[in-house]
Design a protein around this motif. Structure first.
Motif, short mmCIF file in Angstrom:
data_model
loop_
_atom_site.label_atom_id
_atom_site.label_comp_id
_atom_site.label_asym_id
_atom_site.label_seq_id
_atom_site.Cartn_x
_atom_site.Cartn_y
_atom_site.Cartn_z
N LEU A 205 0.82 -1.22 0.00
CA LEU A 205 0.00 0.00 0.00
C LEU A 205 0.85 1.27 0.00
CD1 LEU A 205 -3.00 -0.89 2.37
CD2 LEU A 205 -2.75 -1.23 -0.10
N GLU B 146 -4.86 3.47 -9.01
CA GLU B 146 -4.48 2.70 -7.82
C GLU B 146 -4.95 1.25 -7.97
OE1 GLU B 146 -2.26 2.61 -4.40
OE2 GLU B 146 -2.54 4.31 -5.77
N TYR B 147 -6.12 1.08 -8.55
CA TYR B 147 -6.65 -0.27 -8.81
C TYR B 147 -5.69 -1.05 -9.71
CZ TYR B 147 -9.57 -3.74 -11.24
OH TYR B 147 -10.06 -4.89 -11.81
N ILE C 299 -10.97 2.18 -1.19
CA ILE C 299 -10.23 3.38 -1.61
C ILE C 299 -11.22 4.28 -2.32
CG2 ILE C 299 -7.86 2.51 -1.66
CD1 ILE C 299 -8.21 1.89 -4.62
N ARG D 251 -2.50 -0.43 -10.25
CA ARG D 251 -1.22 -0.62 -9.56
C ARG D 251 -1.31 -1.79 -8.58
NH1 ARG D 251 1.82 0.44 -5.01
NH2 ARG D 251 0.08 1.18 -3.75
N LEU D 252 -2.36 -1.79 -7.75
CA LEU D 252 -2.49 -2.83 -6.73
C LEU D 252 -2.78 -4.19 -7.35
CD1 LEU D 252 -4.45 -0.87 -3.96
CD2 LEU D 252 -2.04 -1.53 -3.94
N VAL E 43 -7.31 8.25 -2.16
CA VAL E 43 -6.28 8.21 -3.20
C VAL E 43 -6.60 9.29 -4.23
CG1 VAL E 43 -5.78 5.74 -2.90
CG2 VAL E 43 -7.55 6.45 -4.53
#
Lengths: 130, 122
Positions: free
Chosen positions: A24, A89-90, A125, A92-93, A83
Motif C-alpha cells: 500500500l 491505484e486499482y 479506496i 497498480r495494486l 487516493v
C-alpha cells in the motif's frame, strides 16, 4: 477533538506491516513491543507523517472473527483510504496481486473500489472525480 | 411402448406447465418492483457484486435509502425468480445476474421480428 488514530484488526502483525508498507505504501510510525509477541504497531501516509495513524491491532479477541467474517462476506469495508485516482491505484495494486471485491465504480460524488488487505479486512479506496 | 412413452411425455408436459406457472409468478413478482428492476440494471452493468456494492450503488447512484436488510430481501426475491444467483468465493459472496428466466416471457408472448418488413394490410 480530532481523530489521530484508527485501527484495523489484523491476523498477523508482521504480515500486515509488510502489506501496509510494501504494497500500500504507508510508512511505519510506531513499533512498541507489548509482550506476548504483540506490538503497538502504527503506520502513516508518507504524505502526512504527522497525520492520522492506523493501528494494526492483533485480531486475537474471540469476537473479532465472527464479526469480520460476516461483514467480509457481505463485502463491507472496515476502513476507507483516500487516493488521487482510484482507477490508477486499482491497476497498480492489481499488478501487485491484490484481490479486489469491487472494481472501481463511479458512485456519483465519489469513485470507490474495495480490496482485501490479506489480513482479514476489506478496505475501500475513494477519490472525488475530477 | 409408444403409448407408454407418450403417456410419460404427457405427464412431463403437464408438470412443466405447472412448473412454468410457478416460475412465471415468481418472475413477474420480482420484476414488479422498481427497486428490484434498478438492482437488475446495476447488475447488468456489472455482474458479480457484493451486497455492499449493490447497497452503495442504490444509495449513491439512485438515492434509494434502503436498509441493508431491505436490499437483502429484494435480492432474495430476485434469487427465487432465478434472476440473481449467489456465489461464494473464498470469504466473499457475490451476486450474479441471470437473464435466462426472461426468455419465457418472449416464448409465451413472442415478439415479432422487427427486422422483417411488416405485413401490409390487405
Amino acid at each position: 477533538m480530532k481523530i489521530h488514530l484508527t485501527s484495523v484488526f489484523v491476523d498477523d502483525q508482521a504480515k500486515a506491516l509488510a502489506f501496509y508498507t510494501e504494497i500500500l505504501g504507508f510508512v511505519k510510525k510506531h513499533d512498541i513491543p507489548l509482550g506476548e509477541e504483540h506490538r503497538w504497531l502504527t503506520v502513516v501516509s508518507p504524505d502526512e507523517p504527522g497525520g492520522t495513524e492506523l493501528l494494526l491491532e492483533p485480531a486475537g479477541h474471540p469476537a473479532v472473527e465472527p464479526y469480520r467474517s460476516m461483514i467480509v462476506k457481505d463485502g463491507i469495508p472496515l476502513a476507507q483510504f483516500a487516493v488521487d485516482d482510484v482507477h490508477a491505484e486499482y491497476e497498480r495494486l492489481r499488478g501487485l496481486g491484490v484481490r479486489f471485491t469491487q472494481e472501481p465504480v463511479d458512485m456519483g460524488p465519489i469513485v470507490t473500489a474495495v480490496f482485501d488487505d490479506t489480513c482479514g479486512n476489506l478496505i475501500q479506496i475513494a477519490a472525488k472525480p475530477e | 411402448m409408444i403409448g407408454h412413452r407418450t403417456a410419460r411425455r404427457g405427464l412431463i408436459g403437464k408438470w412443466q406447465l405447472a412448473y412454468a406457472a410457478v416460475v412465471a409468478d415468481d418472475l413477474f413478482k420480482a420484476l414488479a418492483d422498481p427497486t428490484r428492476r434498478t438492482i437488475l440494471d446495476e447488475l447488468t452493468e456489472k455482474s458479480g457484486q457484493t451486497l455492499f456494492e449493490i447497497c452503495a450503488r442504490l444509495s449513491m447512484r439512485h438515492q434509494l435509502g434502503i436498509s441493508r436488510q431491505g436490499v437483502s430481501q429484494h435480492l432474495a426475491v430476485l434469487e427465487a425468480a432465478g434472476l440473481v444467483r449467489t456465489r461464494r468465493e473464498g470469504r466473499y459472496k457475490f451476486h450474479d445476474l441471470d437473464t435466462v428466466p426472461l426468455r419465457q416471457i418472449t416464448e409465451r408472448w413472442p415478439v415479432p421480428d422487427t427486422s422483417e418488413p411488416e405485413e401490409s394490410p390487405l
